[in-house]
Design a protein around this motif. Structure first.
Motif, PDB file in Angstrom:
ATOM      1  N   THR A  88     -31.268 -25.992  -6.462  1.00 27.46           N
ATOM      2  CA  THR A  88     -30.624 -25.434  -5.120  1.00 27.46           C
ATOM      3  C   THR A  88     -31.319 -26.290  -4.028  1.00 27.46           C
ATOM      4  N   GLY A 111     -26.895 -19.242   5.423  1.00 25.99           N
ATOM      5  CA  GLY A 111     -26.565 -19.848   3.949  1.00 25.99           C
ATOM      6  C   GLY A 111     -26.741 -21.385   3.652  1.00 25.99           C
ATOM      7  N   ALA A 131     -31.575 -19.986   6.777  1.00 26.83           N
ATOM      8  CA  ALA A 131     -31.406 -19.336   5.512  1.00 26.83           C
ATOM      9  C   ALA A 131     -30.635 -18.375   5.470  1.00 26.83           C
ATOM     10  N   VAL A 189     -32.781 -22.018   0.725  1.00 23.03           N
ATOM     11  CA  VAL A 189     -33.842 -21.137   0.094  1.00 23.03           C
ATOM     12  C   VAL A 189     -34.990 -21.675   0.819  1.00 23.03           C
ATOM     13  N   HIS A 212     -26.176 -15.704  -0.916  1.00 24.45           N
ATOM     14  CA  HIS A 212     -26.744 -16.891  -1.724  1.00 24.45           C
ATOM     15  C   HIS A 212     -26.163 -16.631  -3.172  1.00 24.45           C
ATOM     16  N   ARG A 213     -26.133 -17.768  -4.071  1.00 25.62           N
ATOM     17  CA  ARG A 213     -25.623 -17.360  -5.439  1.00 25.62           C
ATOM     18  C   ARG A 213     -26.761 -16.918  -6.049  1.00 25.62           C
ATOM     19  N   LEU A 273     -33.732 -16.005   1.048  1.00 27.86           N
ATOM     20  CA  LEU A 273     -32.363 -16.369   1.324  1.00 27.86           C
ATOM     21  C   LEU A 273     -31.672 -15.307   1.424  1.00 27.86           C
TER      22      LEU A 273
END
Length: 243
Positions: free
Chosen positions: A185, A228, A225, A231, A169-170, A165
């Motif tokens: 996600t 953004g 990926a 994943v 990414h969070r 990812l």
């Protein structure tokens, strides 16, 4: 065929025999044999005048291709016997990275200069069929059930799957990512992936994961990926973009 083509080029039996390094009676007999096989006269012989018949003109280009193909087969066979060309066709399942086979192939190439490698991708069942048909020499796949007795198979290694990812990414910068996190996600889908159904059955049995964008190429998925879009679940050995 070679005798006929020589006559068609020289339009003279004596010169054609010299080109083919045979006697004129032998060349004439060869042309007559071809005419018998094709069921018609190919050459008019009138004293000093030698011309192709309509049938001769019709079959001339096809016989030229026939002789060229036969010569090419002979050359290829000679090259094969000398190992000037050593074809090696390897099938790879979508979940198997080509990077896993490159070092061994490079070692083989040191001893077989004429090595010609062809990598073909396909799902496990298709690769098994290609092995049985002789279209490929070896294949690297995941688990395959009921391998036919004609195929030798070995377990080579076990490979982890990792989450790929973007750094923004969070879920990035965590020591690990749990299945619950993945349920919340968006996953990018690798079209034709042979492992995806197993992942879904094992880790998402009740509710399928959120599948977003998809592609048949790993590099395209990685670019998405990195931007953004989601994943990727990928084999650990798959070469990855620095981003």
């Amino acid at each position: 065929v070679r005798y006929f083509l020589a006559v068609a080029s020289a339009l003279n039996f004596t010169r054609a025999a010299e080109q083919c390094n045979v006697t004129q009676p032998a060349l004439t007999k060869g042309v007559q044999k071809l005419e018998q096989e094709l069921g018609g006269q190919l050459i008019y012989r009138e004293r000093q005048l030698t011309q192709l018949t309509d049938l001769g003109k019709e079959v001339l280009p096809m016989l030229e291709r026939t002789l060229a193909s036969a010569d090419a087969v002979r050359r290829r066979a000679q090259e094969f016997q000398r190992k000037d060309v050593a074809p090696l066709k390897i099938g790879l399942a979508p979940s198997i990275s080509a990077s896993l086979v490159l070092d061994p192939i490079a070692e083989i190439a040191k001893f077989v200069p004429g090595l010609h490698v062809e990598l073909r991708e396909g799902v496990a069942e298709k690769l098994v069929d290609l092995l049985l048909e002789g279209e490929i020499n070896a294949a690297m796949v995941g688990d395959v059930r009921d391998v036919p007795a004609r195929i030798d198979d070995w377990s080579l290694f076990e490979e982890r799957y990792v989450a790929v990812l973007a750094p923004t990414h969070r879920l990035a910068n965590r020591p690990s990512i749990g299945i619950d996190d993945l349920r919340e996600t968006v996953l990018l889908e690798r079209a034709g992936c042979d492992v995806a159904p197993k992942i879904q059955q094992s880790y998402f049995p009740e509710k399928p994961p959120q599948l977003g964008h998809c592609s048949g190429h790993d590099l395209h998925l990685q670019h998405m990926a990195a931007a953004g879009f989601g994943v990727i679940l990928a084999p650990e050995h798959m070469p990855r973009l620095p981003t």
